[in-house]
Design a protein around this motif. Structure first.
Motif, PDB file in Angstrom:
ATOM      1  N   THR A 200       8.838  13.488  46.397  1.00 37.37           N
ATOM      2  CA  THR A 200       7.376  13.078  46.624  1.00 37.37           C
ATOM      3  C   THR A 200       6.589  13.294  47.656  1.00 37.37           C
ATOM      4  O   THR A 200       5.579  13.879  48.031  1.00 37.37           O
ATOM      5  CB  THR A 200       7.170  11.687  46.042  1.00 37.37           C
ATOM      6  OG1 THR A 200       7.779  11.510  44.833  1.00 37.37           O
ATOM      7  CG2 THR A 200       5.920  11.133  46.133  1.00 37.37           C
ATOM      8  N   GLU A 201       7.473  12.786  48.992  1.00 35.85           N
ATOM      9  CA  GLU A 201       6.849  13.139  50.400  1.00 35.85           C
ATOM     10  C   GLU A 201       6.915  14.761  50.526  1.00 35.85           C
ATOM     11  O   GLU A 201       6.033  15.074  51.353  1.00 35.85           O
ATOM     12  CB  GLU A 201       7.729  12.375  51.395  1.00 35.85           C
ATOM     13  CG  GLU A 201       7.861  10.894  51.322  1.00 35.85           C
ATOM     14  CD  GLU A 201       8.312  10.367  52.566  1.00 35.85           C
ATOM     15  OE1 GLU A 201       7.571  10.631  53.661  1.00 35.85           O
ATOM     16  OE2 GLU A 201       9.097   9.589  52.620  1.00 35.85           O
ATOM     17  N   GLN A 202       7.710  15.360  50.147  1.00 32.08           N
ATOM     18  CA  GLN A 202       7.705  16.955  50.334  1.00 32.08           C
ATOM     19  C   GLN A 202       6.475  17.299  49.879  1.00 32.08           C
ATOM     20  O   GLN A 202       5.667  18.163  50.286  1.00 32.08           O
ATOM     21  CB  GLN A 202       8.830  17.567  49.740  1.00 32.08           C
ATOM     22  CG  GLN A 202       9.017  18.857  50.270  1.00 32.08           C
ATOM     23  CD  GLN A 202      10.170  19.730  49.643  1.00 32.08           C
ATOM     24  OE1 GLN A 202      10.675  19.138  49.025  1.00 32.08           O
ATOM     25  NE2 GLN A 202      10.069  21.095  49.647  1.00 32.08           N
ATOM     26  N   GLN A 203       6.189  17.004  48.665  1.00 35.81           N
ATOM     27  CA  GLN A 203       4.904  17.576  47.898  1.00 35.81           C
ATOM     28  C   GLN A 203       3.640  17.117  48.247  1.00 35.81           C
ATOM     29  O   GLN A 203       2.907  17.919  48.559  1.00 35.81           O
ATOM     30  CB  GLN A 203       4.936  16.856  46.539  1.00 35.81           C
ATOM     31  CG  GLN A 203       5.962  17.370  45.631  1.00 35.81           C
ATOM     32  CD  GLN A 203       6.115  16.895  43.983  1.00 35.81           C
ATOM     33  OE1 GLN A 203       5.475  15.972  43.877  1.00 35.81           O
ATOM     34  NE2 GLN A 203       6.709  17.289  43.216  1.00 35.81           N
ATOM     35  N   THR A 204       3.814  15.899  48.943  1.00 36.91           N
ATOM     36  CA  THR A 204       2.597  15.306  49.876  1.00 36.91           C
ATOM     37  C   THR A 204       2.329  16.220  51.001  1.00 36.91           C
ATOM     38  O   THR A 204       1.332  16.715  51.371  1.00 36.91           O
ATOM     39  CB  THR A 204       2.746  13.872  50.300  1.00 36.91           C
ATOM     40  OG1 THR A 204       3.033  13.019  49.193  1.00 36.91           O
ATOM     41  CG2 THR A 204       1.369  13.427  50.979  1.00 36.91           C
ATOM     42  N   ILE A 205       3.498  16.337  51.773  1.00 37.55           N
ATOM     43  CA  ILE A 205       3.355  17.255  53.047  1.00 37.55           C
ATOM     44  C   ILE A 205       2.936  18.755  52.603  1.00 37.55           C
ATOM     45  O   ILE A 205       2.066  19.177  53.296  1.00 37.55           O
ATOM     46  CB  ILE A 205       4.654  17.326  53.578  1.00 37.55           C
ATOM     47  CG1 ILE A 205       4.687  16.046  54.339  1.00 37.55           C
ATOM     48  CG2 ILE A 205       4.984  18.395  54.733  1.00 37.55           C
ATOM     49  CD1 ILE A 205       6.215  15.635  54.876  1.00 37.55           C
ATOM     50  N   SER A 206       3.622  19.450  51.578  1.00 39.30           N
ATOM     51  CA  SER A 206       3.081  20.519  51.074  1.00 39.30           C
ATOM     52  C   SER A 206       1.797  20.804  50.891  1.00 39.30           C
ATOM     53  O   SER A 206       0.882  21.774  51.415  1.00 39.30           O
ATOM     54  CB  SER A 206       3.795  20.989  49.999  1.00 39.30           C
ATOM     55  OG  SER A 206       5.356  21.249  50.147  1.00 39.30           O
ATOM     56  N   LEU A 207       1.090  19.765  50.269  1.00 33.80           N
ATOM     57  CA  LEU A 207      -0.411  19.616  50.053  1.00 33.80           C
ATOM     58  C   LEU A 207      -1.244  19.602  51.102  1.00 33.80           C
ATOM     59  O   LEU A 207      -2.281  20.355  51.351  1.00 33.80           O
ATOM     60  CB  LEU A 207      -0.760  18.613  49.095  1.00 33.80           C
ATOM     61  CG  LEU A 207      -0.237  18.667  47.613  1.00 33.80           C
ATOM     62  CD1 LEU A 207      -0.480  17.193  46.618  1.00 33.80           C
ATOM     63  CD2 LEU A 207      -1.056  19.795  46.804  1.00 33.80           C
ATOM     64  N   GLN A 208      -0.483  18.866  52.143  1.00 33.35           N
ATOM     65  CA  GLN A 208      -1.212  18.649  53.470  1.00 33.35           C
ATOM     66  C   GLN A 208      -1.282  20.099  54.222  1.00 33.35           C
ATOM     67  O   GLN A 208      -2.473  20.382  54.842  1.00 33.35           O
ATOM     68  CB  GLN A 208      -0.563  17.655  54.356  1.00 33.35           C
ATOM     69  CG  GLN A 208      -1.318  17.145  55.621  1.00 33.35           C
ATOM     70  CD  GLN A 208      -0.591  16.286  56.230  1.00 33.35           C
ATOM     71  OE1 GLN A 208       0.352  15.863  55.948  1.00 33.35           O
ATOM     72  NE2 GLN A 208      -1.349  15.790  57.583  1.00 33.35           N
ATOM     73  N   LEU A 209      -0.083  20.653  54.297  1.00 37.57           N
ATOM     74  CA  LEU A 209       0.028  22.164  54.683  1.00 37.57           C
ATOM     75  C   LEU A 209      -0.913  23.319  54.117  1.00 37.57           C
ATOM     76  O   LEU A 209      -1.610  24.036  54.709  1.00 37.57           O
ATOM     77  CB  LEU A 209       1.445  22.596  54.826  1.00 37.57           C
ATOM     78  CG  LEU A 209       2.251  21.772  55.509  1.00 37.57           C
ATOM     79  CD1 LEU A 209       3.700  22.255  55.462  1.00 37.57           C
ATOM     80  CD2 LEU A 209       1.840  22.013  57.235  1.00 37.57           C
ATOM     81  N   ARG A 210      -1.093  23.019  52.928  1.00 36.31           N
ATOM     82  CA  ARG A 210      -1.891  23.976  52.044  1.00 36.31           C
ATOM     83  C   ARG A 210      -3.229  23.924  52.450  1.00 36.31           C
ATOM     84  O   ARG A 210      -4.070  24.691  52.561  1.00 36.31           O
ATOM     85  CB  ARG A 210      -1.768  23.561  50.361  1.00 36.31           C
ATOM     86  CG  ARG A 210      -2.755  24.506  49.587  1.00 36.31           C
ATOM     87  CD  ARG A 210      -2.336  23.999  48.107  1.00 36.31           C
ATOM     88  NE  ARG A 210      -3.316  24.932  47.468  1.00 36.31           N
ATOM     89  CZ  ARG A 210      -3.099  25.371  46.037  1.00 36.31           C
ATOM     90  NH1 ARG A 210      -2.039  24.708  45.562  1.00 36.31           N
ATOM     91  NH2 ARG A 210      -4.035  26.129  45.533  1.00 36.31           N
ATOM     92  N   ASP A 211      -3.666  22.468  52.562  1.00 33.00           N
ATOM     93  CA  ASP A 211      -5.113  22.016  52.788  1.00 33.00           C
ATOM     94  C   ASP A 211      -5.490  22.727  54.245  1.00 33.00           C
ATOM     95  O   ASP A 211      -6.379  23.585  54.332  1.00 33.00           O
ATOM     96  CB  ASP A 211      -5.443  20.621  52.603  1.00 33.00           C
ATOM     97  CG  ASP A 211      -6.695  20.304  52.946  1.00 33.00           C
ATOM     98  OD1 ASP A 211      -7.703  20.956  52.412  1.00 33.00           O
ATOM     99  OD2 ASP A 211      -7.132  19.578  53.823  1.00 33.00           O
ATOM    100  N   SER A 212      -4.658  22.378  55.210  1.00 36.27           N
ATOM    101  CA  SER A 212      -4.610  23.141  56.696  1.00 36.27           C
ATOM    102  C   SER A 212      -4.751  24.382  56.743  1.00 36.27           C
ATOM    103  O   SER A 212      -5.626  25.104  57.145  1.00 36.27           O
ATOM    104  CB  SER A 212      -3.622  22.529  57.333  1.00 36.27           C
ATOM    105  OG  SER A 212      -3.753  21.093  57.647  1.00 36.27           O
ATOM    106  N   ILE A 213      -4.076  25.049  55.866  1.00 37.22           N
ATOM    107  CA  ILE A 213      -3.750  26.675  55.868  1.00 37.22           C
ATOM    108  C   ILE A 213      -5.036  27.148  55.294  1.00 37.22           C
ATOM    109  O   ILE A 213      -5.887  28.282  55.629  1.00 37.22           O
ATOM    110  CB  ILE A 213      -2.559  27.119  55.230  1.00 37.22           C
ATOM    111  CG1 ILE A 213      -1.397  26.814  56.203  1.00 37.22           C
ATOM    112  CG2 ILE A 213      -2.539  28.700  54.923  1.00 37.22           C
ATOM    113  CD1 ILE A 213       0.206  27.043  55.495  1.00 37.22           C
ATOM    114  N   ASN A 214      -5.555  26.722  54.099  1.00 32.67           N
ATOM    115  CA  ASN A 214      -6.852  27.143  53.371  1.00 32.67           C
ATOM    116  C   ASN A 214      -7.978  27.002  54.350  1.00 32.67           C
ATOM    117  O   ASN A 214      -8.984  27.980  54.445  1.00 32.67           O
ATOM    118  CB  ASN A 214      -6.929  26.305  52.184  1.00 32.67           C
ATOM    119  CG  ASN A 214      -6.442  26.618  50.910  1.00 32.67           C
ATOM    120  OD1 ASN A 214      -5.917  27.789  50.829  1.00 32.67           O
ATOM    121  ND2 ASN A 214      -6.052  25.847  49.928  1.00 32.67           N
ATOM    122  N   ASN A 215      -8.238  25.948  55.035  1.00 29.49           N
ATOM    123  CA  ASN A 215      -9.018  25.445  56.051  1.00 29.49           C
ATOM    124  C   ASN A 215      -9.149  26.616  57.143  1.00 29.49           C
ATOM    125  O   ASN A 215     -10.077  26.969  57.690  1.00 29.49           O
ATOM    126  CB  ASN A 215      -9.399  24.043  56.615  1.00 29.49           C
ATOM    127  CG  ASN A 215      -9.602  23.279  55.467  1.00 29.49           C
ATOM    128  OD1 ASN A 215     -10.385  23.731  54.639  1.00 29.49           O
ATOM    129  ND2 ASN A 215      -8.961  22.007  55.560  1.00 29.49           N
TER     130      ASN A 215
END
Length: 200
Positions: free
Chosen positions: A134-149
């Motif tokens: 669950t934590e890994q998925q949360t971090i992956s979403l955070q990374l995805r958002d950062s990279i998208n931006n």
């Protein structure tokens, strides 16, 4: 192992960023889409190297260290509990072999207690595994958002119509000329935003 999982997650993230960028470009009206500059010989394509991002993006490094530490602590705790249970089972077996229990009921009760403890340990291992995922998925979403931006900022002018990923695990680009690589531009934005957030 966790670094590999984070690398896989971010490789998928950046691949989806490229797809999202294509969709966003499709939504832009023809007036805003720049024509291909044939005179420069450059196509409106860019490459982002996921491995470079993961190895140098401060948030990814911090997230990887955090997940590794959490996994190591969970493994240590589970190993200690398993060792303790194993010792109790060995002690129980010795008592059975030496007829140390005063009655069969007491021996059966102790056996049930140990089996319940074993089941609890298995349940705890499952819980800790799910927490890490669950934590890994949360971090992956955070990374995805950062990279998208960051990609949106790099491509604010709409210069690139396609942004592809390149990595050891997901190498869909067999060759590209160095001038198509915008990894360092993306990385610079990611790290500068990370540092500015850290100062707040």
């Amino acid at each position: 192992m966790k670094k590999l999982l984070v690398i896989c997650a971010v490789a998928l993230v950046v691949a989806s960023c490229g797809n999202k960028a294509q969709k966003n470009e499709a939504e832009v009206s023809d007036e805003n889409v720049p024509m291909v500059d044939v005179s420069s010989g450059m196509l409106p394509i860019a490459i982002v190297n996921t491995d470079t991002l993961l190895n140098n993006y401060f948030l990814a490094i911090e997230a990887n260290d955090y997940l590794m530490t959490k996994q190591e602590n969970a493994r240590l705790d589970l190993n200690q509990r398993a060792r303790s249970l194993e010792n109790e089972m060995i002690d129980f077996q010795k008592k059975v072999e030496n007829n140390a229990f005063l009655s069969r009921e007491r021996a059966e009760a102790e056996q049930r207690r140990l089996l319940n403890k074993q089941q609890e340990l298995q349940n705890l291992e499952q819980i800790k595994t799910e927490e890490l995922m669950t934590e890994q998925q949360t971090i992956s979403l955070q990374l995805r958002d950062s990279i998208n931006n960051a990609i949106k900022i790099v491509n604010a002018s709409g210069k690139y119509h396609i942004i592809l990923t390149q990595s050891v695990l997901n190498d869909n680009v067999l060759f590209s000329a160095p001038e198509y690589d915008i990894t360092m531009d993306v990385l610079e934005i990611l790290n500068s935003r990370y540092e500015s957030n850290e100062k707040k």
